[in-house]
Design an enzyme around this catalytic site. Structure first.
Site, PDB file in Angstrom:
ATOM      1  N   LYS A 297      -4.912   5.926  -4.986  1.00  0.00           N
ATOM      2  CA  LYS A 297      -5.800   4.793  -4.735  1.00  0.00           C
ATOM      3  C   LYS A 297      -6.744   5.113  -3.585  1.00  0.00           C
ATOM      4  CE  LYS A 297      -5.471  -0.220  -3.800  1.00  0.00           C
ATOM      5  NZ  LYS A 297      -4.519  -1.328  -3.531  1.00  0.00           N
TER       6      LYS A 297
ATOM      7  N   SER B 237      -4.847  -5.163  -6.422  1.00  0.00           N
ATOM      8  CA  SER B 237      -6.077  -4.408  -6.240  1.00  0.00           C
ATOM      9  C   SER B 237      -6.000  -2.955  -6.708  1.00  0.00           C
ATOM     10  CB  SER B 237      -6.462  -4.421  -4.746  1.00  0.00           C
ATOM     11  OG  SER B 237      -5.458  -3.803  -3.953  1.00  0.00           O
TER      12      SER B 237
ATOM     13  N   SER C 228      -0.402  -5.879  -5.100  1.00  0.00           N
ATOM     14  CA  SER C 228      -1.456  -5.008  -5.602  1.00  0.00           C
ATOM     15  C   SER C 228      -0.981  -3.808  -6.392  1.00  0.00           C
ATOM     16  CB  SER C 228      -2.342  -4.539  -4.447  1.00  0.00           C
ATOM     17  OG  SER C 228      -3.139  -5.594  -3.973  1.00  0.00           O
TER      18      SER C 228
END
Length: 482
Positions: A96, A171, A195
């Site tokens: 990420k 996210s 997330s």
């Protein structure tokens, strides 16, 4: 005569936790464990494996999962991977874009960090690279890790592999999309309020949030220092178990390896309220499977969660300057928190961050009150586990399946707050949480079911996940894009 992939499957199945694959599965369908077995057997090389994934990624460009990728560096790392039985060399993983990887910018999906090129890997990333993991690039996320749509004005909309009109969750949406579509067998995301687990639920993969503090958090752009953690997304719980063993501090040994007699709390109030009518039957069917497998489902509500959260949020401060400042000071990012906040591309998000920035700094009394409120909230969970003698809780990961991506990406917004209704309390209490696919809705969208355990019960939680996978049919792969 056995072909190389058939030998991979036979080797992988020798482990009781391995995921079985049908004959003839191509390389992009291999689990981490299967790929590791094939690499050790030299049925294919790390470079051949990575090249197969790179070719597969090109067919899924519509997802917009990767935001940064140095193909030559990826191939070089794969060519140099030294495969052994005792490590995970040659296993690809995407990262990420709020975790430091040397050679890539760490942007947190926002313009103010686009020039942030760390001099060193985050300690967790360095640990994985030292073990031979091949970092395949950075994957997309909701800007500042502060939403669930991954409709990122600066980097574009990340899309859901099961229906590209839908969001992937957030996210860590790029992680969920990349894993579910077979672009990578594993991705390292982050979880502050859900997330990792929400994208896992929406994209039909497995997402694991470890006990807060178990994974090294340095080199991670924080959403909230003290509650952030990195966490894995894969296509099987067996793969999470393997990767977790190389990622974190030792955890308490598992207290169970079977569902029989296991006491699982089912807190209907709050956690099962207002479920989407297409999602609810999938969850109820999963509970039936758990009961039929011998688990004891303890229908017992927690103390009023709405009241508990309301009390907590009266003391919980949003202080982005403090949180971002920790990262900036540790890494020498060379940018101020204020400059990053003022450059946020999403207008709705920017105004919220700027309002927090304009507030008075927290004094010692406010910080003590915040810590005390978090401790009280965590004790309520501990009391609930103890009172009902529970090993874990079970609930829907999200109250709805994936929802349509916004028509106007420039309008911004975080998406419905309800998406983290069930995941946020876990993070606030510092607990480990595991989301697994429970099935599909009638429209073909994945549904996630979550197991939450007490602090440091990470290994027990993963054993529960393995047992649940054994009684649950795997999801079909996402349909190929046109």
């Amino acid at each position: 005569m056995q072909g190389p992939l058939e030998r991979v499957r036979l080797m992988a199945m020798s482990s009781e936790t391995a995921t079985r694959r049908p004959a003839g599965a191509p390389l992009h369908e291999l689990s981490v464990r299967e790929a590791r077995a094939g690499l050790v057997a030299r049925d294919f090389s790390p470079l051949e494996y990575v090249d197969a994934l790179l070719a597969w990624q090109a067919r899924w460009a519509v997802l917009n999962a990767y935001t940064q990728q140095d193909v030559e560096a990826v191939r070089e790392a794969a060519a140099n991977a030294k495969v052994s039985k005792s490590a995970i060399a040659g296993i690809p993983a995407s990262i990420k874009d709020n975790i430091d990887v040397a050679g890539y910018a760490t942007t947190a999906g926002t313009p103010g960090f686009q020039g942030n090129r760390p001099r060193a890997n985050a300690p967790l990333i360095q640990r994985l690279i030292d073990l031979g993991v091949v970092v395949t690039g950075k994957v997309g996320m909701h800007e500042m890790a502060a939403g669930g749509t991954c409709a990122n004005i600066a980097f574009g909309q990340v899309r859901n592999p099961y229906d590209t009109r839908m969001v992937p969750g957030g996210s860590s949406g790029g992680s969920g999309a990349a894993v579910a579509a077979g672009l990578t067998p594993a991705s390292l995301g982050t979880d502050t309020a859900g997330s990792v687990r929400a994208p896992a639920a929406h994209c039909g993969c497995v997402g694991f949030r470890p006990t807060t503090g178990r994974y090294d958090r340095r080199g991670l752009i924080p959403g909230a220092v003290g509650r952030d953690t990195a966490g894995w997304l894969t296509r099987s719980c067996a793969d999470i178990e393997l990767l977790d063993g190389f990622s974190g501090a030792p955890a308490r040994p598992p207290t169970t390896t079977s569902l029989k007699g296991l006491r699982l709390g089912v807190p209907r109030r709050f956690f099962y309220e207002e479920l989407d009518p297409t999602l609810a039957p999938v969850i109820e069917a999963a509970l039936v499977r758990l009961r039929d497998a011998g688990a004891e489902l303890i229908e017992a509500d927690m103390p009023d969660m709405n009241a508990a959260l309301g009390q907590l949020f009266r003391h919980l401060r949003r202080d982005p300057e403090r949180d971002l400042g920790v990262y900036i000071a540790e890494t020498g990012a060379g940018v101020s928190a204020a400059d990053v906040i003022h450059a946020i591309a999403d207008p709705t998000l920017r105004s919220g961050f700027e309002a927090s920035l304009a507030g008075p700094p927290a004094d010692a009394g406010a910080l003590e009150a915040e810590a005390a409120a978090l401790a009280t909230f965590a004790r309520a969970y501990a009391d609930y586990f103890a009172e009902h003698r529970l090993t874990a809780l079970v609930m829907p990961t999200t109250p709805e399946p994936a929802y349509p991506a916004p028509d106007d990406i420039a309008a911004g917004g975080t998406g419905p707050v309800s998406m983290i209704r069930n995941t946020h309390p876990t993070a606030l209490a510092g607990l480990p949480g595991l989301s697994l696919p429970a099935g599909l809705t009638s429209a073909g969208l994945p549904v996630g079911i979550e197991f939450d355990g007490p602090p440091d019960s990470d290994l027990t939680l993963l054993k529960i996940g393995l047992a649940f996978e054994a009684i649950t049919a795997p999801l079909p792969p996402p349909p190929m894009p046109d």
